[in-house]
Design an enzyme around this catalytic site. Structure first.
Site, short mmCIF file in Angstrom:
data_model
loop_
_atom_site.label_atom_id
_atom_site.label_comp_id
_atom_site.label_asym_id
_atom_site.label_seq_id
_atom_site.Cartn_x
_atom_site.Cartn_y
_atom_site.Cartn_z
N GLN A 156 -10.85 -0.54 -8.93
CA GLN A 156 -12.09 -0.87 -8.22
C GLN A 156 -13.29 -0.62 -9.15
OE1 GLN A 156 -10.94 2.13 -5.54
NE2 GLN A 156 -10.39 0.73 -3.87
N LYS A 175 0.85 -1.19 0.00
CA LYS A 175 0.00 0.00 0.00
C LYS A 175 0.89 1.24 0.00
CE LYS A 175 -4.13 -1.99 1.90
NZ LYS A 175 -3.65 -3.36 1.62
N THR A 184 -12.31 -11.83 -7.07
CA THR A 184 -13.65 -11.81 -6.47
C THR A 184 -13.97 -13.19 -5.88
OG1 THR A 184 -16.00 -11.43 -6.89
CG2 THR A 184 -14.74 -12.37 -8.71
N HIS A 185 -14.85 -13.17 -4.87
CA HIS A 185 -15.37 -14.45 -4.32
C HIS A 185 -16.77 -14.71 -4.82
CE1 HIS A 185 -12.75 -12.34 -1.41
NE2 HIS A 185 -12.11 -13.49 -1.47
N GLY A 230 -14.16 -3.26 -4.93
CA GLY A 230 -13.87 -2.06 -4.11
C GLY A 230 -14.31 -2.30 -2.69
N ALA A 231 -13.44 -1.99 -1.73
CA ALA A 231 -13.70 -2.38 -0.34
C ALA A 231 -13.97 -1.20 0.60
CB ALA A 231 -12.51 -3.17 0.19
N ASP A 269 -1.75 -2.16 -4.14
CA ASP A 269 -3.18 -2.23 -3.79
C ASP A 269 -3.82 -0.86 -3.99
OD1 ASP A 269 -3.09 -4.88 -3.02
OD2 ASP A 269 -3.06 -4.47 -0.86
N MET A 270 -5.14 -0.85 -4.21
CA MET A 270 -5.84 0.45 -4.31
C MET A 270 -6.53 0.73 -2.98
SD MET A 270 -6.23 3.05 -6.17
CE MET A 270 -5.92 2.73 -7.91
N ARG A 303 -5.25 -5.92 -11.43
CA ARG A 303 -6.16 -6.74 -10.63
C ARG A 303 -7.48 -5.98 -10.55
NH1 ARG A 303 -4.72 -6.50 -4.72
NH2 ARG A 303 -3.23 -8.19 -5.02
N ARG A 328 -12.50 -4.64 7.72
CA ARG A 328 -13.11 -4.56 6.39
C ARG A 328 -13.73 -5.89 5.98
NH1 ARG A 328 -8.86 -1.22 4.96
NH2 ARG A 328 -7.68 -2.84 3.91
P1 FDA Z 1 -18.94 -10.00 -2.18
O1 FDA Z 1 -18.52 -9.81 -0.76
O2 FDA Z 1 -19.52 -8.84 -2.91
O3 FDA Z 1 -19.96 -11.19 -2.21
C1 FDA Z 1 -20.74 -11.47 -3.38
C2 FDA Z 1 -21.15 -12.94 -3.42
O4 FDA Z 1 -19.98 -13.77 -3.44
C3 FDA Z 1 -21.93 -13.42 -2.23
O5 FDA Z 1 -23.28 -13.10 -2.32
C4 FDA Z 1 -21.64 -14.93 -2.30
O6 FDA Z 1 -22.40 -15.52 -3.32
C5 FDA Z 1 -20.19 -14.94 -2.72
N1 FDA Z 1 -19.26 -15.00 -1.56
C6 FDA Z 1 -18.50 -14.00 -1.10
N2 FDA Z 1 -17.76 -14.39 -0.04
C7 FDA Z 1 -18.10 -15.66 0.19
C8 FDA Z 1 -17.70 -16.62 1.16
N3 FDA Z 1 -16.82 -16.34 2.11
N4 FDA Z 1 -18.27 -17.84 1.10
C9 FDA Z 1 -19.17 -18.13 0.17
N5 FDA Z 1 -19.61 -17.26 -0.76
C10 FDA Z 1 -19.08 -16.05 -0.76
N6 FDA Z 1 -10.39 -3.94 -2.51
C11 FDA Z 1 -9.85 -2.70 -2.66
O7 FDA Z 1 -10.57 -1.70 -2.50
N7 FDA Z 1 -8.52 -2.56 -2.96
C12 FDA Z 1 -7.71 -3.63 -3.17
O8 FDA Z 1 -6.52 -3.45 -3.46
C13 FDA Z 1 -8.28 -4.93 -3.03
N8 FDA Z 1 -7.52 -6.05 -3.22
C14 FDA Z 1 -8.13 -7.29 -3.25
C15 FDA Z 1 -7.39 -8.43 -3.58
C16 FDA Z 1 -8.03 -9.65 -3.71
C17 FDA Z 1 -7.24 -10.85 -4.10
C18 FDA Z 1 -9.45 -9.75 -3.48
C19 FDA Z 1 -10.17 -11.06 -3.65
C20 FDA Z 1 -10.14 -8.65 -3.09
C21 FDA Z 1 -9.52 -7.41 -2.95
N9 FDA Z 1 -10.23 -6.29 -2.56
C22 FDA Z 1 -9.63 -5.05 -2.69
C23 FDA Z 1 -11.57 -6.42 -1.93
C24 FDA Z 1 -12.70 -6.24 -2.92
O9 FDA Z 1 -12.77 -4.91 -3.34
C25 FDA Z 1 -14.05 -6.64 -2.30
O10 FDA Z 1 -14.31 -5.79 -1.22
C26 FDA Z 1 -14.12 -8.06 -1.81
O11 FDA Z 1 -13.48 -8.95 -2.69
C27 FDA Z 1 -15.62 -8.49 -1.68
O12 FDA Z 1 -16.24 -8.55 -2.93
P2 FDA Z 1 -16.48 -9.95 -3.67
O13 FDA Z 1 -16.71 -9.68 -5.10
O14 FDA Z 1 -15.32 -10.83 -3.42
O15 FDA Z 1 -17.72 -10.63 -3.02
#
Ligand code: FDA
Length: 283
Positions: free
Chosen positions: A139, A75, A202-203, A164-165, A109-110, A160, A264
Protein backbone atom coordinates in the site's frame (compact mmCIF):
# COMPACT_ATOMS: atom_id res chain seq x y z
CA UNK A 1 -30.13 -6.18 9.16
CA UNK A 2 -29.15 -8.24 6.10
CA UNK A 3 -28.91 -6.11 2.98
CA UNK A 4 -30.14 -7.75 -0.22
CA UNK A 5 -27.48 -8.71 -2.77
CA UNK A 6 -29.04 -6.23 -5.22
CA UNK A 7 -27.12 -3.51 -3.36
CA UNK A 8 -23.78 -5.20 -3.92
CA UNK A 9 -24.04 -6.55 -7.43
CA UNK A 10 -22.37 -3.47 -8.92
CA UNK A 11 -19.10 -4.51 -7.24
CA UNK A 12 -19.60 -8.21 -6.48
CA UNK A 13 -19.84 -10.78 -9.30
CA UNK A 14 -22.27 -13.16 -7.60
CA UNK A 15 -22.95 -14.98 -4.38
CA UNK A 16 -21.46 -18.26 -5.62
CA UNK A 17 -18.78 -19.56 -7.98
CA UNK A 18 -21.13 -20.44 -10.85
CA UNK A 19 -22.55 -16.89 -10.96
CA UNK A 20 -19.06 -15.38 -10.84
CA UNK A 21 -17.72 -17.67 -13.60
CA UNK A 22 -20.25 -16.26 -16.07
CA UNK A 23 -18.91 -12.75 -15.38
CA UNK A 24 -15.30 -13.93 -15.59
CA UNK A 25 -15.91 -15.52 -19.00
CA UNK A 26 -17.34 -12.25 -20.29
CA UNK A 27 -14.30 -10.35 -19.02
CA UNK A 28 -11.87 -12.89 -20.52
CA UNK A 29 -13.55 -12.39 -23.91
CA UNK A 30 -12.14 -8.83 -23.95
CA UNK A 31 -8.63 -10.21 -23.52
CA UNK A 32 -8.61 -9.24 -19.85
CA UNK A 33 -7.46 -11.62 -17.13
CA UNK A 34 -9.04 -11.92 -13.70
CA UNK A 35 -8.11 -12.54 -10.11
CA UNK A 36 -11.01 -14.11 -8.19
CA UNK A 37 -11.60 -13.27 -4.56
CA UNK A 38 -13.86 -15.35 -2.38
CA UNK A 39 -15.09 -12.64 -0.02
CA UNK A 40 -14.69 -12.75 3.75
CA UNK A 41 -12.42 -11.35 6.46
CA UNK A 42 -11.24 -11.99 10.00
CA UNK A 43 -12.14 -15.61 10.67
CA UNK A 44 -11.90 -16.28 14.43
CA UNK A 45 -12.43 -20.04 14.74
CA UNK A 46 -10.54 -22.98 13.29
CA UNK A 47 -13.57 -24.68 11.80
CA UNK A 48 -14.34 -21.65 9.64
CA UNK A 49 -10.68 -21.20 8.67
CA UNK A 50 -10.42 -24.90 7.72
CA UNK A 51 -13.52 -24.53 5.57
CA UNK A 52 -12.06 -21.42 3.97
CA UNK A 53 -8.93 -23.33 2.96
CA UNK A 54 -11.15 -26.00 1.39
CA UNK A 55 -13.17 -23.32 -0.41
CA UNK A 56 -10.03 -21.65 -1.76
CA UNK A 57 -8.71 -25.04 -2.93
CA UNK A 58 -12.05 -25.75 -4.61
CA UNK A 59 -11.78 -22.35 -6.25
CA UNK A 60 -8.37 -23.25 -7.72
CA UNK A 61 -9.80 -26.53 -9.03
CA UNK A 62 -12.90 -24.72 -10.35
CA UNK A 63 -10.74 -22.26 -12.29
CA UNK A 64 -8.85 -25.17 -13.84
CA UNK A 65 -11.99 -27.12 -14.68
CA UNK A 66 -13.74 -24.11 -16.20
CA UNK A 67 -10.63 -23.13 -18.15
CA UNK A 68 -11.00 -19.45 -17.28
CA UNK A 69 -8.06 -17.04 -17.16
CA UNK A 70 -7.94 -16.30 -13.47
CA UNK A 71 -5.60 -16.37 -10.51
CA UNK A 72 -6.93 -15.98 -6.96
CA UNK A 73 -6.56 -13.31 -4.28
CA UNK A 74 -6.80 -14.28 -0.62
CA UNK A 75 -6.74 -12.69 2.83
CA UNK A 76 -4.62 -14.15 5.60
CA UNK A 77 -7.21 -13.25 8.25
CA UNK A 78 -9.50 -15.69 6.44
CA UNK A 79 -6.87 -18.40 6.86
CA UNK A 80 -6.64 -17.91 10.63
CA UNK A 81 -4.06 -15.13 11.12
CA UNK A 82 -6.03 -13.84 14.13
CA UNK A 83 -6.07 -17.34 15.64
CA UNK A 84 -2.39 -18.33 15.37
CA UNK A 85 0.21 -17.26 12.78
CA UNK A 86 1.72 -20.77 12.66
CA UNK A 87 -1.69 -22.28 11.90
CA UNK A 88 -2.28 -19.59 9.27
CA UNK A 89 1.09 -20.41 7.70
CA UNK A 90 0.19 -24.11 7.49
CA UNK A 91 -3.12 -23.22 5.84
CA UNK A 92 -1.39 -20.91 3.38
CA UNK A 93 1.16 -23.59 2.53
CA UNK A 94 -1.59 -26.22 1.96
CA UNK A 95 -3.25 -23.84 -0.48
CA UNK A 96 0.01 -23.01 -2.23
CA UNK A 97 0.83 -26.72 -2.65
CA UNK A 98 -2.35 -27.03 -4.73
CA UNK A 99 -1.54 -23.83 -6.63
CA UNK A 100 1.93 -25.17 -7.47
CA UNK A 101 0.58 -28.58 -8.53
CA UNK A 102 -1.82 -26.83 -10.92
CA UNK A 103 0.58 -24.09 -12.02
CA UNK A 104 -1.65 -21.39 -10.56
CA UNK A 105 -1.02 -18.15 -8.75
CA UNK A 106 -2.18 -16.92 -5.33
CA UNK A 107 -1.96 -13.24 -4.38
CA UNK A 108 -2.04 -12.35 -0.69
CA UNK A 109 -4.12 -9.16 -0.34
CA UNK A 110 -2.88 -6.57 2.16
CA UNK A 111 -5.22 -5.79 5.05
CA UNK A 112 -5.09 -3.10 7.77
CA UNK A 113 -1.75 -2.01 9.29
CA UNK A 114 -2.08 -4.36 12.29
CA UNK A 115 -1.36 -7.17 9.85
CA UNK A 116 1.30 -5.64 7.58
CA UNK A 117 4.39 -7.13 9.22
CA UNK A 118 2.87 -10.58 9.69
CA UNK A 119 1.67 -10.59 6.09
CA UNK A 120 5.12 -9.68 4.78
CA UNK A 121 6.78 -12.28 7.04
CA UNK A 122 4.44 -15.04 5.87
CA UNK A 123 4.81 -13.93 2.26
CA UNK A 124 8.62 -14.10 2.54
CA UNK A 125 8.43 -17.65 3.90
CA UNK A 126 5.96 -18.66 1.21
CA UNK A 127 7.98 -17.00 -1.53
CA UNK A 128 11.08 -18.97 -0.55
CA UNK A 129 9.14 -22.21 -0.89
CA UNK A 130 6.68 -21.45 -3.72
CA UNK A 131 8.42 -18.71 -5.74
CA UNK A 132 6.38 -17.58 -8.74
CA UNK A 133 3.14 -19.09 -7.41
CA UNK A 134 2.67 -16.43 -4.72
CA UNK A 135 2.51 -12.63 -4.69
CA UNK A 136 1.83 -9.80 -2.27
CA UNK A 137 0.27 -6.32 -2.16
CA UNK A 138 1.95 -3.12 -0.96
CA UNK A 139 0.00 0.00 0.00
CA UNK A 140 1.64 3.24 -1.19
CA UNK A 141 0.05 5.29 1.62
CA UNK A 142 2.01 3.55 4.42
CA UNK A 143 5.21 5.33 5.49
CA UNK A 144 6.91 1.96 5.91
CA UNK A 145 6.29 0.95 2.29
CA UNK A 146 9.46 2.57 0.92
CA UNK A 147 11.58 -0.01 2.77
CA UNK A 148 9.12 -2.84 2.10
CA UNK A 149 9.18 -2.12 -1.62
CA UNK A 150 12.99 -2.06 -1.65
CA UNK A 151 13.19 -5.35 0.26
CA UNK A 152 10.57 -7.08 -1.89
CA UNK A 153 12.11 -5.77 -5.12
CA UNK A 154 15.46 -7.14 -3.95
CA UNK A 155 14.05 -10.69 -3.86
CA UNK A 156 12.16 -10.17 -7.15
CA UNK A 157 8.75 -10.54 -5.52
CA UNK A 158 5.55 -10.31 -7.55
CA UNK A 159 4.00 -7.12 -6.13
CA UNK A 160 0.61 -5.51 -6.69
CA UNK A 161 0.94 -1.82 -5.84
CA UNK A 162 -2.20 -0.07 -4.51
CA UNK A 163 -2.86 3.22 -2.72
CA UNK A 164 -4.36 1.51 0.36
CA UNK A 165 -8.01 1.08 1.32
CA UNK A 166 -8.07 1.14 5.13
CA UNK A 167 -8.39 4.09 7.48
CA UNK A 168 -4.91 4.52 8.97
CA UNK A 169 -3.58 7.17 11.40
CA UNK A 170 -1.21 9.94 10.34
CA UNK A 171 1.76 8.38 12.12
CA UNK A 172 1.44 5.31 9.87
CA UNK A 173 0.09 6.59 6.58
CA UNK A 174 0.23 9.58 4.23
CA UNK A 175 -3.11 11.36 4.39
CA UNK A 176 -3.17 13.55 1.27
CA UNK A 177 -3.71 12.36 -2.29
CA UNK A 178 -0.88 14.24 -4.09
CA UNK A 179 1.68 12.73 -1.69
CA UNK A 180 0.14 9.25 -2.02
CA UNK A 181 0.35 9.57 -5.80
CA UNK A 182 3.99 10.65 -5.54
CA UNK A 183 4.81 7.60 -3.41
CA UNK A 184 2.88 5.40 -5.84
CA UNK A 185 4.98 6.71 -8.73
CA UNK A 186 8.26 6.25 -6.84
CA UNK A 187 7.40 2.65 -5.98
CA UNK A 188 6.24 1.92 -9.52
CA UNK A 189 9.66 3.01 -10.75
CA UNK A 190 11.44 0.69 -8.31
CA UNK A 191 9.21 -2.26 -9.19
CA UNK A 192 9.62 -1.69 -12.92
CA UNK A 193 13.35 -1.49 -12.55
CA UNK A 194 13.88 -4.44 -10.23
CA UNK A 195 11.02 -6.90 -10.64
CA UNK A 196 9.86 -8.89 -13.62
CA UNK A 197 6.19 -8.04 -13.83
CA UNK A 198 4.74 -5.41 -11.47
CA UNK A 199 0.98 -4.99 -11.12
CA UNK A 200 -0.17 -1.39 -11.09
CA UNK A 201 -3.57 -1.45 -9.39
CA UNK A 202 -5.43 1.84 -9.61
CA UNK A 203 -8.43 3.49 -11.27
CA UNK A 204 -6.71 6.85 -11.11
CA UNK A 205 -6.31 8.36 -14.59
CA UNK A 206 -3.40 10.47 -13.43
CA UNK A 207 -1.44 7.38 -12.37
CA UNK A 208 -2.49 5.32 -15.37
CA UNK A 209 -1.37 8.06 -17.77
CA UNK A 210 1.83 8.60 -15.78
CA UNK A 211 2.65 4.87 -15.98
CA UNK A 212 1.99 4.78 -19.72
CA UNK A 213 4.25 7.77 -20.30
CA UNK A 214 7.00 6.70 -17.90
CA UNK A 215 7.25 3.23 -19.43
CA UNK A 216 7.18 4.56 -23.01
CA UNK A 217 9.83 7.21 -22.24
CA UNK A 218 12.08 4.62 -20.62
CA UNK A 219 11.74 1.92 -23.25
CA UNK A 220 9.82 -0.42 -20.92
CA UNK A 221 7.54 -2.59 -23.06
CA UNK A 222 3.83 -3.08 -22.46
CA UNK A 223 4.48 -6.78 -21.86
CA UNK A 224 6.56 -5.99 -18.74
CA UNK A 225 3.73 -4.97 -16.40
CA UNK A 226 0.00 -5.16 -15.81
CA UNK A 227 -2.78 -2.74 -14.89
CA UNK A 228 -5.30 -4.02 -12.38
CA UNK A 229 -8.75 -2.65 -11.51
CA UNK A 230 -11.72 -3.73 -9.44
CA UNK A 231 -14.83 -5.37 -10.86
CA UNK A 232 -17.59 -2.84 -11.52
CA UNK A 233 -15.26 0.14 -11.86
CA UNK A 234 -13.94 1.52 -15.14
CA UNK A 235 -14.79 -1.47 -17.35
CA UNK A 236 -14.47 0.73 -20.42
CA UNK A 237 -11.02 1.97 -19.39
CA UNK A 238 -9.93 -1.65 -18.90
CA UNK A 239 -11.15 -2.60 -22.36
CA UNK A 240 -9.43 0.41 -23.95
CA UNK A 241 -6.14 -0.40 -22.23
CA UNK A 242 -6.39 -4.02 -23.39
CA UNK A 243 -7.06 -2.84 -26.96
CA UNK A 244 -3.98 -0.60 -26.72
CA UNK A 245 -1.94 -3.72 -25.98
CA UNK A 246 -1.55 -3.40 -22.20
CA UNK A 247 -1.96 -6.35 -19.87
CA UNK A 248 -5.08 -5.82 -17.79
CA UNK A 249 -6.50 -7.86 -14.92
CA UNK A 250 -9.78 -7.32 -13.10
CA UNK A 251 -10.22 -8.26 -9.44
CA UNK A 252 -13.51 -10.13 -9.26
CA UNK A 253 -14.94 -10.62 -5.76
CA UNK A 254 -17.80 -13.02 -5.14
CA UNK A 255 -19.47 -14.80 -2.24
CA UNK A 256 -22.08 -14.17 0.40
CA UNK A 257 -19.81 -12.23 2.78
CA UNK A 258 -19.69 -9.09 0.64
CA UNK A 259 -20.64 -6.38 3.14
CA UNK A 260 -17.16 -5.14 4.34
CA UNK A 261 -15.76 -5.10 0.79
CA UNK A 262 -18.82 -3.32 -0.53
CA UNK A 263 -18.70 -0.74 2.26
CA UNK A 264 -15.03 0.08 1.47
CA UNK A 265 -15.88 0.71 -2.18
CA UNK A 266 -18.72 3.07 -1.22
CA UNK A 267 -16.51 5.00 1.19
CA UNK A 268 -13.84 5.51 -1.48
CA UNK A 269 -15.92 7.61 -3.84
CA UNK A 270 -19.25 9.33 -3.47
CA UNK A 271 -19.84 8.67 -7.20
CA UNK A 272 -19.94 4.97 -6.31
CA UNK A 273 -22.82 5.62 -3.93
CA UNK A 274 -24.71 7.50 -6.63
CA UNK A 275 -24.08 4.69 -9.04
CA UNK A 276 -25.42 2.09 -6.63
CA UNK A 277 -28.44 4.19 -5.75
CA UNK A 278 -29.24 4.82 -9.40
CA UNK A 279 -28.98 1.10 -10.27
CA UNK A 280 -31.46 0.34 -7.50
CA UNK A 281 -34.13 2.20 -9.42
CA UNK A 282 -33.41 0.43 -12.68
CA UNK A 283 -34.92 -2.99 -13.32
P1 FDA B 1 -9.14 6.72 -6.15
O1 FDA B 1 -10.39 6.20 -5.52
O2 FDA B 1 -8.10 7.31 -5.27
O3 FDA B 1 -9.58 7.79 -7.22
C1 FDA B 1 -8.62 8.67 -7.83
C2 FDA B 1 -9.10 9.14 -9.20
O4 FDA B 1 -9.30 8.00 -10.05
C3 FDA B 1 -10.42 9.84 -9.21
O5 FDA B 1 -10.31 11.18 -8.85
C4 FDA B 1 -10.84 9.61 -10.67
O6 FDA B 1 -10.13 10.47 -11.51
C5 FDA B 1 -10.38 8.21 -10.91
N1 FDA B 1 -11.44 7.20 -10.63
C6 FDA B 1 -11.49 6.36 -9.58
N2 FDA B 1 -12.57 5.56 -9.64
C7 FDA B 1 -13.24 5.93 -10.74
C8 FDA B 1 -14.44 5.49 -11.34
N3 FDA B 1 -15.19 4.54 -10.81
N4 FDA B 1 -14.83 6.12 -12.47
C9 FDA B 1 -14.11 7.09 -13.01
N5 FDA B 1 -12.97 7.57 -12.47
C10 FDA B 1 -12.53 6.99 -11.36
N6 FDA B 1 -6.31 -2.00 -1.08
C11 FDA B 1 -5.72 -2.57 0.00
O7 FDA B 1 -5.57 -1.90 1.03
N7 FDA B 1 -5.32 -3.88 -0.05
C12 FDA B 1 -5.43 -4.63 -1.17
O8 FDA B 1 -5.03 -5.80 -1.18
C13 FDA B 1 -6.03 -4.03 -2.32
N8 FDA B 1 -6.19 -4.73 -3.48
C14 FDA B 1 -6.61 -4.07 -4.62
C15 FDA B 1 -6.64 -4.74 -5.85
C16 FDA B 1 -6.97 -4.05 -7.00
C17 FDA B 1 -6.97 -4.76 -8.31
C18 FDA B 1 -7.31 -2.65 -6.93
C19 FDA B 1 -7.62 -1.87 -8.17
C20 FDA B 1 -7.33 -2.03 -5.72
C21 FDA B 1 -7.02 -2.71 -4.55
N9 FDA B 1 -7.04 -2.07 -3.32
C22 FDA B 1 -6.47 -2.70 -2.24
C23 FDA B 1 -7.76 -0.78 -3.15
C24 FDA B 1 -6.82 0.42 -3.24
O9 FDA B 1 -5.99 0.47 -2.13
C25 FDA B 1 -7.62 1.73 -3.33
O10 FDA B 1 -8.36 1.88 -2.16
C26 FDA B 1 -8.57 1.83 -4.50
O11 FDA B 1 -8.00 1.28 -5.67
C27 FDA B 1 -8.91 3.32 -4.77
O12 FDA B 1 -7.80 4.04 -5.21
P2 FDA B 1 -7.59 4.39 -6.76
O13 FDA B 1 -6.16 4.71 -6.96
O14 FDA B 1 -8.06 3.24 -7.57
O15 FDA B 1 -8.50 5.60 -7.10
Amino acid sequence: MKLPFAFAKRFVAGEDFSQAVTKVRDINKSDIKVTMDLLGENVRDRETADNTVKNYINLLHGINDQEIKSSISIKLTMLGLDIDPKYCRDNLFSLLEVARENDQFVRIDMEGSDYTQQTIDLFNEAHQEFGKHVGIVIQAYLHRSKKDIDDLAEIGADVRLVKGAYKEPERLAIQNMPAIREAFEDYTKVLLEKTQFPRIATHDDELIEWTKKYTADNGIGKARFEFQMLYGLRQQTCEELAKQGYNVRIYVPYGTMWLPYYTRRLKERKENIWFVLSTLFKS
